[in-house]
Structures are given as structure tokens and as C-alpha cells.
Motif scaffolding. Structure first.
Motif, PDB file in Angstrom:
ATOM      1  N   GLY A  95     -41.418 -13.664  53.613  1.00 54.57           N
ATOM      2  CA  GLY A  95     -40.362 -14.633  53.306  1.00 54.57           C
ATOM      3  C   GLY A  95     -39.962 -15.430  54.531  1.00 54.57           C
ATOM      4  O   GLY A  95     -40.284 -15.071  55.667  1.00 54.57           O
TER       5      GLY A  95
ATOM      6  N   ASP B 217     -44.381 -17.129  47.250  1.00 54.19           N
ATOM      7  CA  ASP B 217     -43.225 -16.430  46.674  1.00 54.19           C
ATOM      8  C   ASP B 217     -43.485 -14.930  46.746  1.00 54.19           C
ATOM      9  O   ASP B 217     -44.609 -14.495  47.008  1.00 54.19           O
ATOM     10  CB  ASP B 217     -42.978 -16.865  45.226  1.00 54.19           C
ATOM     11  CG  ASP B 217     -44.182 -16.609  44.371  1.00 54.19           C
ATOM     12  OD1 ASP B 217     -44.327 -15.482  43.877  1.00 54.19           O
ATOM     13  OD2 ASP B 217     -45.014 -17.523  44.214  1.00 54.19           O
TER      14      ASP B 217
ATOM     15  N   ASP C   6     -39.251  -3.967  49.888  1.00 54.22           N
ATOM     16  CA  ASP C   6     -38.877  -5.137  50.689  1.00 54.22           C
ATOM     17  C   ASP C   6     -38.754  -4.773  52.164  1.00 54.22           C
ATOM     18  O   ASP C   6     -38.029  -3.827  52.518  1.00 54.22           O
ATOM     19  CB  ASP C   6     -37.507  -5.672  50.251  1.00 54.22           C
ATOM     20  CG  ASP C   6     -37.519  -6.262  48.867  1.00 54.22           C
ATOM     21  OD1 ASP C   6     -38.545  -6.819  48.462  1.00 54.22           O
ATOM     22  OD2 ASP C   6     -36.465  -6.173  48.190  1.00 54.22           O
ATOM     23  N   ALA C   7     -39.385  -5.576  53.020  1.00 50.45           N
ATOM     24  CA  ALA C   7     -39.204  -5.401  54.470  1.00 50.45           C
ATOM     25  C   ALA C   7     -37.727  -5.511  54.840  1.00 50.45           C
ATOM     26  O   ALA C   7     -37.261  -4.898  55.808  1.00 50.45           O
ATOM     27  CB  ALA C   7     -40.012  -6.449  55.220  1.00 50.45           C
TER      28      ALA C   7
HETATM   29  N1  CTP Z   1     -41.038 -12.119  50.548  1.00 50.03           N
HETATM   30  C1  CTP Z   1     -42.424 -12.231  50.698  1.00 50.03           C
HETATM   31  N2  CTP Z   1     -43.045 -13.428  50.423  1.00 50.03           N
HETATM   32  C2  CTP Z   1     -42.333 -14.488  50.044  1.00 50.03           C
HETATM   33  C3  CTP Z   1     -40.924 -14.391  49.874  1.00 50.03           C
HETATM   34  C4  CTP Z   1     -40.296 -13.163  50.136  1.00 50.03           C
HETATM   35  O1  CTP Z   1     -43.086 -11.270  51.063  1.00 50.03           O
HETATM   36  N3  CTP Z   1     -42.979 -15.644  49.855  1.00 50.03           N
HETATM   37  C5  CTP Z   1     -40.382 -10.845  50.916  1.00 50.03           C
HETATM   38  C6  CTP Z   1     -39.370 -11.031  52.054  1.00 50.03           C
HETATM   39  O2  CTP Z   1     -40.053 -11.044  53.314  1.00 50.03           O
HETATM   40  C7  CTP Z   1     -38.444  -9.856  51.867  1.00 50.03           C
HETATM   41  C8  CTP Z   1     -38.532  -9.563  50.353  1.00 50.03           C
HETATM   42  O3  CTP Z   1     -39.631 -10.327  49.853  1.00 50.03           O
HETATM   43  O4  CTP Z   1     -38.842  -8.707  52.582  1.00 50.03           O
HETATM   44  C9  CTP Z   1     -37.246  -9.919  49.649  1.00 50.03           C
HETATM   45  O5  CTP Z   1     -37.037 -11.329  49.736  1.00 50.03           O
HETATM   46  P1  CTP Z   1     -35.746 -12.038  50.366  1.00 50.03           P
HETATM   47  O6  CTP Z   1     -34.715 -11.044  50.727  1.00 50.03           O
HETATM   48  O7  CTP Z   1     -35.392 -13.177  49.458  1.00 50.03           O
HETATM   49  O8  CTP Z   1     -36.322 -12.575  51.764  1.00 50.03           O
HETATM   50  P2  CTP Z   1     -36.635 -14.072  52.181  1.00 50.03           P
HETATM   51  O9  CTP Z   1     -37.331 -14.779  51.055  1.00 50.03           O
HETATM   52  O10 CTP Z   1     -37.323 -13.990  53.497  1.00 50.03           O
HETATM   53  O11 CTP Z   1     -35.173 -14.671  52.410  1.00 50.03           O
HETATM   54  P3  CTP Z   1     -34.555 -16.035  51.818  1.00 50.03           P
HETATM   55  O12 CTP Z   1     -34.695 -15.937  50.313  1.00 50.03           O
HETATM   56  O13 CTP Z   1     -33.155 -16.025  52.309  1.00 50.03           O
HETATM   57  O14 CTP Z   1     -35.387 -17.151  52.405  1.00 50.03           O
END
Ligand code: CTP
Ligand code: MG
Length: 227
Positions: free
Chosen positions: A11, A78, A104-105
Motif C-alpha cells: 500500500g 489494490d 496486513d503488514a
Molecule cells: N496493501 C497492499 N497492496 C495495496 C494496498 C494495500 O498490499 N495495493 C496492504 C497495505 O500495505 C496494508 C494492508 O494492505 O498492509 C491494509 O491496507 P491499508 O491499511 O489501507 O494500507 P495502505 O493502503 O498502505 O494505506 P492507505 O489506504 O491509507 O493508503
């Protein structure tokens, strides 16, 4: 028979706004994704870990696990694309996988005991198991302007965490059936529900909270004594 853990870490971390991928943000000197993986391995029930990161973070992330115990792959645009990439890689590597965990990381402080509870539940015959917590706040449904429509009965609602644990064939079928262009499921159990397979719950843990905003990171810093 082995337990494969997939860790989506690709993410952007837009809500944390740290100027880097959230998974690589340090908490008490240790990147969030390293803490998440350490928790999985400390459970003693996980055989292999595949982490999905952004293409730009690949080399940096590979350097976090130089011994090769943890495999790093490129995630997708995503979360479910990232999980899909990790799942395909993990199952090619370990065709004897019996149980898959998706974690989730960003849930960096998840206790190993929770990981054990989930794996045990699948080993006992449940096809899909997720950790949940009851909601503490009153919950209301509102319209587009924010006016309250109704107060929801929160006693039948649960907040869902990770790791989510699946019998391997169930998660595989869920991803085979899912349209890669459909981003409406926000967790893996949501895809399993579409198969009509039952999803069970076990009690989650407050420490498995997702670090999403700067406030959450602040709380996490206080929890690890890095405040
Ligand atoms: N994740 C991922 N690939 C993506 C989007 C999210 O692997 N394209 C992972 C994130 O790294 C996180 C987990 O899914 O460990 C949960 O997502 P979220 O908490 O929403 O993280 P982010 O998408 O990084 O944060 P944001 O939505 O605020 O941008
Ligand atoms: Mg996100």
C-alpha cells in the motif's frame, strides 16, 4: 502439510502520509512489516511467509530478510491484487500448503497467540476464520449530508482484523472466482463469503489494530515504549 502466511505490504500509506510506504515506516526502530512478520514467525505455527511490496520497495524489502526465510514479491494496485500475487508465488513454492493466513503488514503489533488461535481453528476443520472484536461505540447510519437515518444494533456487528485463516482450497477458489477488476471486497473473507462458504469468527485482540493514521502510529509508539 504447512502453513503459508501472506503479508500484503504494497500500500501507499496515504492516510499515514509518512512520505513512504506505510509497511516500511519504523516503529521503535523496526519497520512495521518486519514487526508483523516477526509476530507470525514467533507463533511457531507458520512455515513460510511471502510479503508483497511496491515495485519501488522491492530491493529495500528483500534486504530486510537476507536469510531468505521470508520471500518478497511485487504486489498490485489494490490489496487483493497484492494478496493474489503472494498467494500464487507461495503456492508454487509450497504446494503442500494446507492453511493460508493473510495478514496486513499494518497490524504490526498482532500477538503470536492470536495467530495460533486462527491456525488451530482451521486445523480443527473450519474452512475460513477471522478475528473480530465487538464495537464499543454506538453506530448510526447517516445520509449523504451526515444526518442520522437510524441507530444500528451494534450487538450483531463485529470489527474484523487480520490474520484471516483459510483452508487452502477455499482461498484458492475464492481468488479464482473473484474478478481482479472488482475492488469491492476489503478483506479476503469477503471473497470467501461470495463462494457461499461459511466464515467463522474467533475473538481478536486490541493489539491487532491496524496502523492507519498518524494517531494510530502514535499509539503504537507508546505501546512499544518508543513514545
Ligand atoms: N496493501 C497492499 N497492496 C495495496 C494496498 C494495500 O498490499 N495495493 C496492504 C497495505 O500495505 C496494508 C494492508 O494492505 O498492509 C491494509 O491496507 P491499508 O491499511 O489501507 O494500507 P495502505 O493502503 O498502505 O494505506 P492507505 O489506504 O491509507 O493508503
Ligand atoms: Mg489502503
Amino acid at each position: 502439510m504447512s502453513v503459508l502466511a501472506l503479508v500484503p505490504a504494497a500500500g501507499q500509506g496515504l492516510r499515514l502520509a509518512a512520505g513512504m510506504a506505510k509497511a516500511l515506516v519504523h516503529l521503535g526502530g523496526v519497520p512495521l512489516v518486519v514487526r508483523a512478520v516477526d509476530g507470525l514467525l514467533a507463533s511457531g505455527v507458520v512455515s513460510d511467509v511471502v510479503v508483497a511490496v511496491r515495485h519501488a520497495d522491492l530491493e529495500l524489502a528483500r534486504g530486510l530478510w537476507p536469510d531468505g526465510r521470508v520471500v518478497v514479491v511485487i504486489g498490485g494496485a489494490d490489496r487483493s491484487s497484492s494478496v493474489r500475487a503472494a498467494l500464487e508465488h507461495g503456492l508454487r513454492r509450497r504446494p503442500d500448503t494446507s492453511t493460508v493466513l493473510v495478514h496486513d503488514a499494518a497490524r504490526a503489533l498482532t500477538p503470536p497467540a492470536l495467530v495460533v488461535r486462527l491456525v488451530d481453528a482451521v486445523a480443527a476443520g473450519l474452512p475460513a476464520v477471522v478475528p473480530v472484536l465487538p464495537l464499543a461505540d454506538t453506530v448510526k447510519r447517516v445520509d449523504g449530508s451526515g444526518a442520522v437515518l437510524v441507530t444500528v444494533d451494534r450487538s450483531v456487528l463485529r470489527a474484523v482484523q487480520t490474520p484471516q485463516a483459510f483452508e487452502v482450497s477455499v482461498l484458492r477458489r475464492a481468488y479464482d472466482l473473484a474478478d481482479p477488476a472488482d475492488h469491492t471486497a476489503t478483506d479476503d473473507a469477503g471473497l470467501v463469503e461470495r463462494l457461499g462458504e461459511p466464515v467463522h469468527t474467533v475473538l481478536g485482540d486490541p493489539l491487532a489494530f491496524k496502523i492507519t493514521t498518524p494517531w494510530d502510529l502514535r499509539v503504537a509508539e507508546l505501546l512499544v515504549g518508543a513514545g
